[in-house]
Design an enzyme around this catalytic site. Structure first.
Site, PDB file in Angstrom:
ATOM      1  N   ARG A  23     -22.008  -3.828  -2.910  1.00 32.01           N
ATOM      2  CA  ARG A  23     -21.254  -3.857  -4.177  1.00 32.01           C
ATOM      3  C   ARG A  23     -20.606  -5.219  -4.429  1.00 32.01           C
ATOM      4  O   ARG A  23     -19.515  -5.295  -4.996  1.00 32.01           O
ATOM      5  CB  ARG A  23     -20.171  -2.768  -4.218  1.00 32.01           C
ATOM      6  N   ARG A  27     -17.249  -4.738 -10.251  1.00 30.14           N
ATOM      7  CA  ARG A  27     -15.940  -4.794 -10.873  1.00 30.14           C
ATOM      8  C   ARG A  27     -14.890  -5.639 -10.189  1.00 30.14           C
ATOM      9  O   ARG A  27     -13.823  -5.852 -10.757  1.00 30.14           O
ATOM     10  CB  ARG A  27     -15.415  -3.382 -11.068  1.00 30.14           C
ATOM     11  N   ASP A  72     -28.455   0.675  -9.842  1.00 30.41           N
ATOM     12  CA  ASP A  72     -27.656   1.718  -9.210  1.00 30.41           C
ATOM     13  C   ASP A  72     -28.599   2.641  -8.467  1.00 30.41           C
ATOM     14  O   ASP A  72     -29.778   2.739  -8.824  1.00 30.41           O
ATOM     15  CB  ASP A  72     -26.843   2.516 -10.239  1.00 30.41           C
ATOM     16  N   TYR A 146     -26.527  14.170  -5.979  1.00 28.61           N
ATOM     17  CA  TYR A 146     -26.142  13.981  -7.385  1.00 28.61           C
ATOM     18  C   TYR A 146     -26.883  14.954  -8.293  1.00 28.61           C
ATOM     19  O   TYR A 146     -26.305  15.519  -9.228  1.00 28.61           O
ATOM     20  CB  TYR A 146     -26.403  12.535  -7.833  1.00 28.61           C
TER      21      TYR A 146
HETATM   22  O1  CP3 Z   1     -23.542  -5.297  -5.958  1.00 28.41           O
HETATM   23  C1  CP3 Z   1     -24.299  -4.385  -5.626  1.00 28.41           C
HETATM   24  O2  CP3 Z   1     -24.186  -3.825  -4.509  1.00 28.41           O
HETATM   25  C2  CP3 Z   1     -25.471  -4.030  -6.512  1.00 28.41           C
HETATM   26  C3  CP3 Z   1     -25.261  -2.986  -7.446  1.00 28.41           C
HETATM   27  C4  CP3 Z   1     -24.959  -1.552  -7.019  1.00 28.41           C
HETATM   28  C5  CP3 Z   1     -24.266  -0.654  -7.859  1.00 28.41           C
HETATM   29  N1  CP3 Z   1     -24.263   0.569  -7.278  1.00 28.41           N
HETATM   30  C6  CP3 Z   1     -23.659  -1.005  -9.145  1.00 28.41           C
HETATM   31  C7  CP3 Z   1     -22.628  -0.129  -9.720  1.00 28.41           C
HETATM   32  C8  CP3 Z   1     -25.351  -0.846  -5.882  1.00 28.41           C
HETATM   33  C9  CP3 Z   1     -26.079  -1.316  -4.646  1.00 28.41           C
HETATM   34  C10 CP3 Z   1     -24.900   0.500  -6.069  1.00 28.41           C
HETATM   35  C11 CP3 Z   1     -25.178   1.558  -5.090  1.00 28.41           C
HETATM   36  C12 CP3 Z   1     -24.583   2.867  -5.294  1.00 28.41           C
HETATM   37  N2  CP3 Z   1     -24.292   3.524  -6.461  1.00 28.41           N
HETATM   38  C13 CP3 Z   1     -24.270   3.736  -4.230  1.00 28.41           C
HETATM   39  C14 CP3 Z   1     -24.522   3.434  -2.790  1.00 28.41           C
HETATM   40  C15 CP3 Z   1     -23.449   2.611  -2.228  1.00 28.41           C
HETATM   41  C16 CP3 Z   1     -22.244   3.426  -1.916  1.00 28.41           C
HETATM   42  O3  CP3 Z   1     -21.216   3.194  -2.523  1.00 28.41           O
HETATM   43  O4  CP3 Z   1     -22.371   4.252  -1.014  1.00 28.41           O
HETATM   44  C17 CP3 Z   1     -23.732   4.913  -4.776  1.00 28.41           C
HETATM   45  C18 CP3 Z   1     -23.256   6.132  -4.028  1.00 28.41           C
HETATM   46  C19 CP3 Z   1     -23.768   4.774  -6.189  1.00 28.41           C
HETATM   47  C20 CP3 Z   1     -23.371   5.767  -7.186  1.00 28.41           C
HETATM   48  C21 CP3 Z   1     -22.305   5.246  -8.060  1.00 28.41           C
HETATM   49  N3  CP3 Z   1     -22.493   4.325  -9.066  1.00 28.41           N
HETATM   50  C22 CP3 Z   1     -20.926   5.588  -8.037  1.00 28.41           C
HETATM   51  C23 CP3 Z   1     -20.302   6.569  -7.063  1.00 28.41           C
HETATM   52  C24 CP3 Z   1     -20.312   4.864  -9.071  1.00 28.41           C
HETATM   53  C25 CP3 Z   1     -18.886   4.955  -9.519  1.00 28.41           C
HETATM   54  C26 CP3 Z   1     -17.922   4.353  -8.595  1.00 28.41           C
HETATM   55  C27 CP3 Z   1     -17.882   2.870  -8.775  1.00 28.41           C
HETATM   56  O5  CP3 Z   1     -17.986   2.168  -7.762  1.00 28.41           O
HETATM   57  O6  CP3 Z   1     -17.694   2.430  -9.886  1.00 28.41           O
HETATM   58  C28 CP3 Z   1     -21.312   4.054  -9.674  1.00 28.41           C
HETATM   59  C29 CP3 Z   1     -21.156   3.095 -10.776  1.00 28.41           C
HETATM   60  C30 CP3 Z   1     -21.510   1.676 -10.465  1.00 28.41           C
HETATM   61  N4  CP3 Z   1     -22.600   1.249  -9.765  1.00 28.41           N
HETATM   62  C31 CP3 Z   1     -20.791   0.527 -10.896  1.00 28.41           C
HETATM   63  C32 CP3 Z   1     -21.487  -0.594 -10.439  1.00 28.41           C
HETATM   64  C33 CP3 Z   1     -21.138  -2.046 -10.667  1.00 28.41           C
HETATM   65  C34 CP3 Z   1     -19.537   0.545 -11.754  1.00 28.41           C
HETATM   66  C35 CP3 Z   1     -19.969   0.720 -13.180  1.00 28.41           C
HETATM   67  C36 CP3 Z   1     -19.073  -0.019 -14.097  1.00 28.41           C
HETATM   68  O7  CP3 Z   1     -19.314  -1.197 -14.334  1.00 28.41           O
HETATM   69  O8  CP3 Z   1     -18.123   0.601 -14.582  1.00 28.41           O
END
Ligand code: CP3
Length: 341
Positions: A23, A27, A72, A146
């Site tokens: 990540r 954000r 994602d 999910y």
């Molecule tokens: O920088 C990176 O790692 C690349 C992008 C990336 C995102 N999600 C972007 C994202 C990656 C590798 C992920 C993986 C992801 N997504 C996982 C596996 C990693 C982990 O945390 O275990 C999971 C479970 C998700 C599912 C997911 N997507 C959740 C639970 C959420 C909400 C919580 C959060 O962190 O915001 C997301 C949304 C998400 N995925 C955002 C981003 C940048 C936030 C969206 C926004 O901009 O508001």
């Protein structure tokens, strides 16, 4: 090209330990927030210029040794015809959750055309990047959680109930999701991703015997299905202390370790044949610098200079993290991390 990350994944000696952050794009970075003010998450993912820009942001600002494609884990589900929405501060929400055998017919297998935007994003990135690009996908169990729950959950009760109650439907579902993960990862590697990470973020909610019986075969299908590509395969989950050995044996070259298991203990569990990635507690990055530095040094010391260590957090960067802390952390790992070289 800086190939420290790839060499560490292959357990080759490196002059310094490579570092990137799960990540890292997102954000915690003001330049990401600026783009997000104008576009929804899925709009960014589907617009190659924007997805490439967001992928590059942390590489420029933090000096990390690898980039991770901006997408994602649930994005490939869309290719199967499932309606997914990413709700701010909540996570992925599914239109019509999967409730039983009848729903299998609704999951259509993805085809190459479904990943056109990803392929184009990677094409742009290949021109711009001087570090390897990591492609990724959700693992079958985490995707299933999910799909079945309809959104994030604390208990995974519906998911596990399906696993216990309808083992045949469960196996069919996981097998389909393995095909989805694999198709997505293959498309990413064919386009130029130099490594892949399979995120089984929530597998840690399972007992080892259940994981081994009901989940591992599907994850193994994904990881071994990429063996011919020869790109390093990272297998990651949270709370997986008791699963590390099984996860390593699923066809992984690198096992991602969260902060709950000290890295030296994790090494004992996975054995010599695989590399490890991790495992600083992401919350430690919210502390004053000397605390962050102490915690990072502890991770490096536990690895004790052995080859096959990729420094990372134990889970994703928390949104409230100060990017300057991450940049300093990269510097510290570069200055103090020795990887058998
Ligand atoms: O920088 C990176 O790692 C690349 C992008 C990336 C995102 N999600 C972007 C994202 C990656 C590798 C992920 C993986 C992801 N997504 C996982 C596996 C990693 C982990 O945390 O275990 C999971 C479970 C998700 C599912 C997911 N997507 C959740 C639970 C959420 C909400 C919580 C959060 O962190 O915001 C997301 C949304 C998400 N995925 C955002 C981003 C940048 C936030 C969206 C926004 O901009 O508001």
């Amino acid at each position: 090209m800086n190939d420290l990350f790839l060499r560490a994944c292959r357990r080759e000696p490196v002059e310094r330990v490579p570092v990137w952050f799960m990540r890292q794009a997102g954000r915690a970075l003001p330049e990401y927030r600026a783009i997000r003010e104008k576009a929804e998450m899925f709009e960014i993912i589907r617009t190659p210029e924007l997805a490439a820009e967001v992928t590059l942001q942390p590489v420029r600002r933090l000096g990390v040794d690898a980039a991770i494609l901006f997408s994602d884990i649930v994005a490939p589900l869309e290719a199967t015809g499932v309606g997914v929405e990413l709700r701010e501060g909540i996570g992925p929400v599914i239109d019509r959750p999967f409730r039983g055998a009848d729903d299998l017919a609704r999951l259509r297998p993805p085809d190459a055309g479904d990943f056109g935007h990803v392929i184009e994003t990677i094409r742009i990135l290949r021109r711009e990047l001087d570090v390897p690009l990591i492609g990724f996908a959700g693992a079958p169990f985490t995707l299933a959680s999910y799909l079945v729950e309809g959104g994030p959950t604390r208990t995974y009760a519906r998911t596990k109930a399906l696993m216990y109650r309808e083992p045949e439907t469960w196996a069919a579902l996981l097998d389909r999701l393995a095909d989805v993960s694999l198709a997505s990862l293959r498309a990413q590697v064919d386009a130029g991703a130099a490594a892949v990470q399979l995120f089984d973020s929530w597998a840690g909610v399972l007992a080892p015997a259940d994981y081994e019986r009901a989940v591992l075969p599907a994850s193994r299908k994904v990881l071994t299905g990429l063996a011919d590509t020869r790109v390093p395969r990272i297998h990651f989950g949270v709370g997986t202390g008791e699963l590390l050995r099984l996860m390593a044996g699923a066809g992984a070259d690198v096992v991602g370790v969260d902060w709950r298991v000290p890295l030296d203990r994790a090494r004992e569990r996975v054995g010599d044949g695989v590399a490890v990635q991790g495992n600083l507690d992401p919350a430690a990055c919210l502390a004053p610098w000397d605390v962050v530095a102490g915690a990072a040094r502890d991770v490096l010391q536990r690895n004790a200079g052995r080859p096959g260590h990729v420094f990372n957090l134990g889970h994703g960067v928390l949104p409230e993290t100060n990017p300057d802390t991450l940049a300093r952390l990269v510097e510290l790992v570069h200055e103090e991390g020795r990887g058998g070289g």
